[in-house]
Design a protein around this motif. Sequence first.
Motif, PDB file in Angstrom:
ATOM      1  N   ARG A 128       0.822  -1.222   0.000  1.00 17.25           N
ATOM      2  CA  ARG A 128       0.000   0.000   0.000  1.00 17.25           C
ATOM      3  C   ARG A 128       0.855   1.272   0.000  1.00 17.25           C
ATOM      4  N   LEU A 129       2.116   1.144   0.404  1.00 15.47           N
ATOM      5  CA  LEU A 129       2.984   2.317   0.520  1.00 15.47           C
ATOM      6  C   LEU A 129       3.843   2.548  -0.720  1.00 15.47           C
ATOM      7  N   ILE A 130       4.027   1.510  -1.542  1.00 15.94           N
ATOM      8  CA  ILE A 130       4.855   1.602  -2.742  1.00 15.94           C
ATOM      9  C   ILE A 130       3.958   1.626  -3.976  1.00 15.94           C
ATOM     10  N   GLN A 131       4.256   2.505  -4.921  1.00 12.08           N
ATOM     11  CA  GLN A 131       3.505   2.602  -6.170  1.00 12.08           C
ATOM     12  C   GLN A 131       4.476   2.418  -7.338  1.00 12.08           C
ATOM     13  N   PRO A 132       4.682   1.184  -7.816  1.00 17.66           N
ATOM     14  CA  PRO A 132       5.679   0.937  -8.860  1.00 17.66           C
ATOM     15  C   PRO A 132       5.443   1.727 -10.147  1.00 17.66           C
ATOM     16  N   THR A 133       4.200   2.150 -10.403  1.00 16.11           N
ATOM     17  CA  THR A 133       3.929   2.917 -11.624  1.00 16.11           C
ATOM     18  C   THR A 133       4.331   4.376 -11.484  1.00 16.11           C
ATOM     19  N   GLN A 134       4.721   4.780 -10.276  1.00 15.79           N
ATOM     20  CA  GLN A 134       5.029   6.191 -10.025  1.00 15.79           C
ATOM     21  C   GLN A 134       6.518   6.494  -9.996  1.00 15.79           C
ATOM     22  N   GLY A 135       7.349   5.613 -10.542  1.00 17.87           N
ATOM     23  CA  GLY A 135       8.780   5.870 -10.583  1.00 17.87           C
ATOM     24  C   GLY A 135       9.570   4.660 -10.155  1.00 17.87           C
ATOM     25  N   PRO A 136      10.881   4.656 -10.442  1.00 16.27           N
ATOM     26  CA  PRO A 136      11.713   3.481 -10.182  1.00 16.27           C
ATOM     27  C   PRO A 136      11.804   3.132  -8.700  1.00 16.27           C
ATOM     28  N   VAL A 137      11.829   1.826  -8.445  1.00 11.22           N
ATOM     29  CA  VAL A 137      11.965   1.281  -7.096  1.00 11.22           C
ATOM     30  C   VAL A 137      13.312   0.569  -7.024  1.00 11.22           C
ATOM     31  N   ARG A 138      14.032   0.790  -5.933  1.00 14.23           N
ATOM     32  CA  ARG A 138      15.315   0.133  -5.705  1.00 14.23           C
ATOM     33  C   ARG A 138      15.196  -0.731  -4.456  1.00 14.23           C
ATOM     34  N   VAL A 139      15.596  -1.984  -4.556  1.00 14.45           N
ATOM     35  CA  VAL A 139      15.431  -2.931  -3.453  1.00 14.45           C
ATOM     36  C   VAL A 139      16.768  -3.601  -3.145  1.00 14.45           C
TER      37      VAL A 139
END
Length: 309
Positions: A128-139
Amino acid sequence: MSQTKPITKAAIVGCNWGMVHLAALQQSGLELSALVDVDLPRAQSLAQQLNIAHACQSLTQVPEVDLVIIATPAISHMQVIEHFSQQAIICEKPLLGLSANQLPANWPKRLWVNYAFNQLESAQLINRLIQPTQGPVRVQLSSQVNLPLKFNLEQWFLETASHPLSWLLHLLGEPRQLSKQTNEQELKLELACGEHRINIDFTLGGAAGIYHQVRVQQGSQQLQLQGHYIPGQAWRFMPVLLNDEPQNQGEYHESDCWLLANQRSTSLIIKHLQGQLSEAELLAQGGFNPTKALWLEQSLLGEKFNSAS
């Protein structure tokens, strides 16, 4: 819905981890009518305790059932799947493991793989806190395991680190391996999921048990999830941190939050098989069909498996 054939009777093949699914079968109103295990006395003892009609050692001795749960070593999955290709199947992960190059021409139409990490309350909170369509995610995923079973480094990876990785791939999409480094005790992977990146550091040794740490960054948001299993204790997850601020009280249950997540995963698949949930809905809620399940083998082996599902 994609499947409305009645699902009323089930069999479990592999009576060790396989019995974890008993509660989900009961909650879904299914009758567990057969147990299969290479250790026949164990299957017979469990069947007697639980009033299950059949216990056997051979797949050919299983009576007619609608659903088969496969919880045997990964190297045997293909043989069991082929035998029960006309039934609905829930297969434990990994789907094929290190033998993923031996793909069938076609998968059974009602085959699903149990990857349950997305069903943890902690994972749902981060979703619910991460929106992958709203910019790059780094894990950054760090996992360590020290348990007394005879697996090699890559088998251990698919048995343990694949759990949090399955959730991350569900969240971010199909992976492409960018780099891989291994030695006897450590495996490092870099994966691309479109514009997103996952770096994995997997280690054998250290304190007894399984330990996971996931750090997720998107823009100014930094999230962290840590969890561990210590032999003889239930799984425990620390509070989810957002920019170092706790977002919950952690996740722990005396009956084991990990077992509860598996029950939720199995129940969702059964809902789909009973016609209460479409295939698209199940996939969106964390279900893994064969194509999606092979993303885990794809991450490790660096191959894209073209799998009909």
